[in-house]
Design a protein around this motif. Structure first.
Motif, PDB file in Angstrom:
ATOM      1  N   ARG A 157      87.548  77.828 -42.329  1.00 38.20           N
ATOM      2  CA  ARG A 157      88.788  78.617 -42.327  1.00 38.20           C
ATOM      3  C   ARG A 157      88.559  79.875 -41.501  1.00 38.20           C
ATOM      4  N   ALA A 158      89.594  80.265 -40.789  1.00 39.43           N
ATOM      5  CA  ALA A 158      89.530  81.465 -39.947  1.00 39.43           C
ATOM      6  C   ALA A 158      90.840  82.219 -40.125  1.00 39.43           C
ATOM      7  N   GLY A 159      90.779  83.320 -40.847  1.00 39.44           N
ATOM      8  CA  GLY A 159      91.998  84.088 -41.120  1.00 39.44           C
ATOM      9  C   GLY A 159      92.977  83.267 -41.948  1.00 39.44           C
ATOM     10  N   ALA A 160      94.182  83.082 -41.396  1.00 38.02           N
ATOM     11  CA  ALA A 160      95.225  82.332 -42.118  1.00 38.02           C
ATOM     12  C   ALA A 160      95.210  80.852 -41.761  1.00 38.02           C
ATOM     13  N   SER A 161      94.207  80.416 -40.986  1.00 42.46           N
ATOM     14  CA  SER A 161      94.154  79.017 -40.547  1.00 42.46           C
ATOM     15  C   SER A 161      93.019  78.256 -41.227  1.00 42.46           C
ATOM     16  N   LEU A 162      93.290  76.977 -41.491  1.00 45.48           N
ATOM     17  CA  LEU A 162      92.270  76.075 -42.049  1.00 45.48           C
ATOM     18  C   LEU A 162      92.080  74.933 -41.052  1.00 45.48           C
ATOM     19  N   ILE A 163      90.845  74.773 -40.589  1.00 45.28           N
ATOM     20  CA  ILE A 163      90.551  73.694 -39.629  1.00 45.28           C
ATOM     21  C   ILE A 163      90.225  72.430 -40.423  1.00 45.28           C
ATOM     22  N   VAL A 164      90.965  71.348 -40.135  1.00 48.56           N
ATOM     23  CA  VAL A 164      90.820  70.102 -40.877  1.00 48.56           C
ATOM     24  C   VAL A 164      90.524  68.957 -39.911  1.00 48.56           C
ATOM     25  N   ALA A 165      89.480  68.173 -40.213  1.00 45.89           N
ATOM     26  CA  ALA A 165      89.170  66.981 -39.404  1.00 45.89           C
ATOM     27  C   ALA A 165      89.964  65.807 -39.960  1.00 45.89           C
ATOM     28  N   MET A 166      90.653  65.077 -39.080  1.00 48.35           N
ATOM     29  CA  MET A 166      91.467  63.936 -39.505  1.00 48.35           C
ATOM     30  C   MET A 166      91.154  62.726 -38.643  1.00 48.35           C
ATOM     31  N   ALA A 167      91.308  61.541 -39.240  1.00 43.40           N
ATOM     32  CA  ALA A 167      91.116  60.308 -38.476  1.00 43.40           C
ATOM     33  C   ALA A 167      92.368  59.995 -37.661  1.00 43.40           C
ATOM     34  N   ASP A 168      93.542  60.423 -38.172  1.00 49.99           N
ATOM     35  CA  ASP A 168      94.815  60.187 -37.477  1.00 49.99           C
ATOM     36  C   ASP A 168      95.532  61.520 -37.291  1.00 49.99           C
ATOM     37  N   PRO A 169      95.285  62.210 -36.164  1.00 46.75           N
ATOM     38  CA  PRO A 169      95.866  63.544 -35.965  1.00 46.75           C
ATOM     39  C   PRO A 169      97.389  63.526 -35.771  1.00 46.75           C
ATOM     40  N   SER A 170      97.994  62.320 -35.652  1.00 47.35           N
ATOM     41  CA  SER A 170      99.456  62.247 -35.456  1.00 47.35           C
ATOM     42  C   SER A 170     100.214  62.217 -36.786  1.00 47.35           C
ATOM     43  N   ASN A 171      99.479  62.259 -37.920  1.00 43.30           N
ATOM     44  CA  ASN A 171     100.116  62.163 -39.238  1.00 43.30           C
ATOM     45  C   ASN A 171     100.728  63.517 -39.639  1.00 43.30           C
TER      46      ASN A 171
END
Length: 562
Positions: free
Chosen positions: A91-105
């Motif tokens: 997490r960086a500030g107000a953002s949460l970095i999330v790894a996804m298998a399907d980034p179009s979801n």
């Protein structure tokens, strides 16, 4: 997901046929297309991740290089992470970095935004890597937590042939944390692919070790005060006498997991100085490899072995130490010979796997049912093929030899160091040399060597002189490319994952039979067998090194120099 398939075909990364097969696999297993494509080997994980990264304009990452903070993991509950096939990275500030298998979801991203209150920044990772991250971060073993609570909803224990209620077993074992800890030990062993579990009491310590790929690793050290309770729990589960603490006991546990999977544990209890030691052998029917071509045979030894088991009579002997895979080799041979036209009977102690169509008999020495008695009975049962678990004494050897001489194919095992020394072992038991030469068709010696982990395999420099000393031909020693495993999460930082069998196959040809009748030594027999193109265990290991399957250290550990 079908759109993903179309895009991959358009980029010539997969074929239409591969797409159809992967879609069928995904339907059957209830998984996703990307996971099925990588599982079937149609596309590499890295290629799929890079493709998705370019397609959706988001960065791709290698999850194995990250150490994710527990505070970040706790932002997304396990159920939500599994539902959307994602894992929080940072997490960086107000953002949460999330790894996804399907980034179009988009629905998943909105759901995560609402749940966490953070802006979601997506990066793409392979589904296999995300699955491994679930196990690493969400399914992490915390023994203190386990001692407080453990989910047993999908598990029940049953005796051979009859169902047993878990509730009754819990009542029988008074301390609830013990029940949960034993369940954890068993289930964790299955997850890690262990072949044996050792529960060992010492003066000031109790330890649990797992044997993985033939090597023992310490898994945990439960509190010493639980020693008697853990042993009692295992005894209850394997229908042994809890009150008897002075004599060795043997039993069996059948563990039923979800999705119809079954696992058998062979239990052995041995009284030691500081309490009872328990060893459990895991017998996973779903992992039994019965295809001989996949066991590690080279072409010529496999042809020799096959031709011997298809002979109408005679004896085929498999030799090697405990845990060298002898039973698997014999079961593979029986599986190939198992036809309606053949009556096959086996005498085993214990029966490790049930093989449909084969009459398997469990030995009971206490009532006089030993290998010799079973063999005598088999000969009155109109047999075609007989398998004897082990030839331990003259009586068993004599009946097996007579069976081989009277029109039956006999398969059995012995404990010897290599194929040529098996002849001496039979002679020492009291079998006459002319009976050995008349009955034995082939002797196979085997060992199991660990394979280099494919995920962290790297090339290393070779020392030609060391390799020549080991048994390499000079031309091979100067040209061979050596590999080793660097150590990664897949292989628990050992550099090895899985095992391959090394085989020494000695056909008893006329020249060798003549030497046996003349009283030749084991060394003379071995020299003649090598002259007749027998590949020794060390030579089989060297071939596996040249093929990049294993390492010189592993071959040196499992085989002796010629």
């Amino acid at each position: 997901m079908s759109r993903l398939g179309e895009l991959l075909i358009r980029e010539n990364l997969i074929t239409a046929k591969q797409l159809n097969e992967a879609q069928e696999e995904a339907k059957k297993a209830g998984g996703r297309l990307g996971y099925s494509l990588t599982k079937l080997g149609y596309i590499a994980e890295a290629d799929l991740t890079n493709f998705l990264s370019k397609q959706y304009g988001v960065p791709s990452i290698n999850l194995s290089e990250f150490d994710i903070d527990e505070d970040v993991i706790s932002l997304i509950p396990k159920e939500v992470a599994q539902k959307h096939r994602c894992i929080p990275i940072n997490r960086a500030g107000a953002s949460l970095i999330v790894a996804m298998a399907d980034p179009s979801n988009i629905y998943a991203i909105d759901d995560l935004k609402f749940l966490t209150g953070y802006n979601i920044e997506v990066v793409v990772a392979s589904e296999v890597a995300i699955e491994e991250s679930f196990q690493r971060y969400y399914d992490k073993v915390n023994y203190e937590e386990v001692m407080e609570g453990f989910d047993e909803s999908e598990i029940d224990f049953s005796e051979e042939g009859e169902e047993i209620n878990v509730v009754d077993l819990e009542k029988a074992s008074t301390d609830a944390p013990v029940v949960r800890l034993v369940n954890l030990v068993l289930i964790n062993a299955i997850k890690k692919g262990a072949s044996d579990i050792h529960l060992e009491p010492y003066e000031k310590k109790l330890r649990v070790r797992y044997r993985i790929d033939g090597i023992l690793y310490e898994e945990m050290t439960p509190p010493l005060r639980l020693k008697n309770a853990l042993v009692s729990r295992l005894k209850i589960m394997s229908s042994l006498d809890i009150a008897e603490r002075r004599l060795p006991q043997d039993g069996r546990i059948k563990l039923k997991l979800g999705k119809g999977r079954e696992m058998d544990f062979r239990v052995s209890v041995l009284p030691t100085m500081f309490g009872e030691k328990v060893v459990l052998r895991l017998l996973d029917k779903s992992n039994l490899q019965l295809d001989m071509t996949k066991l590690g045979f080279d072409t010529q030894p496999l042809d020799d072995f096959r031709s011997s088991i298809y002979l109408p009579y005679g004896m085929v002997l498999v030799t090697g130490p405990t845990g060298s895979g002898k039973t698997t080799t014999l079961y593979s041979a029986l599986s190939e010979l198992n036809k309606t036209s053949h009556n096959i009977s086996t005498a085993e102690d214990p029966i490790e796997y049930n093989l449909p169509g084969i009459n398997q008999v469990q030995m009971h020495d206490d009532i006089g049912l030993n290998f010799a008695a079973a063999l005598r009975s088999f000969l009155r049962q109109d047999p075609d093929i007989i398998m004897v678990g082990e030839i331990r004494d003259f009586e068993t050897a004599e009946i097996a030899v007579k069976a081989a001489l009277t029109g039956h194919l006999v398969l059995s095992t012995l404990h010897t160091n290599d194929a040529p020394s098996t002849v001496s072992r039979l002679l020492n038991m009291g079998v006459e040399p002319f009976l050995v030469t008349a009955s034995v068709n082939l002797i196979l010696a085997q060992r199991l060597a660990r394979k280099i982990c494919p995920d962290c395999k790297e090339e290393v420099p070779a020392n030609p002189q060391t390799l020549i000393d080991m048994g390499f031909a000079p031309e091979d020693a100067s040209t061979v490319r050596l590999f080793r495993g660097k150590g990664c999460r897949t292989c628990n930082d050992t550099g090895y994952k899985g095992r391959v069998a090394l085989y020494e196959v000695m056909m008893l040809r006329e020249e060798l039979k003549e030497m046996v009748l003349q009283g030749a030594s084991t060394a003379e027999l071995k020299a003649e067998a090598i002259r007749l193109n027998m590949q020794t265990l060390r030579a089989a290991g060297i071939r596996k090194i040249i093929e990049g399957v294993t390492t010189p250290e592993e071959v040196g550990r499992t085989t002796a120099a010629d």
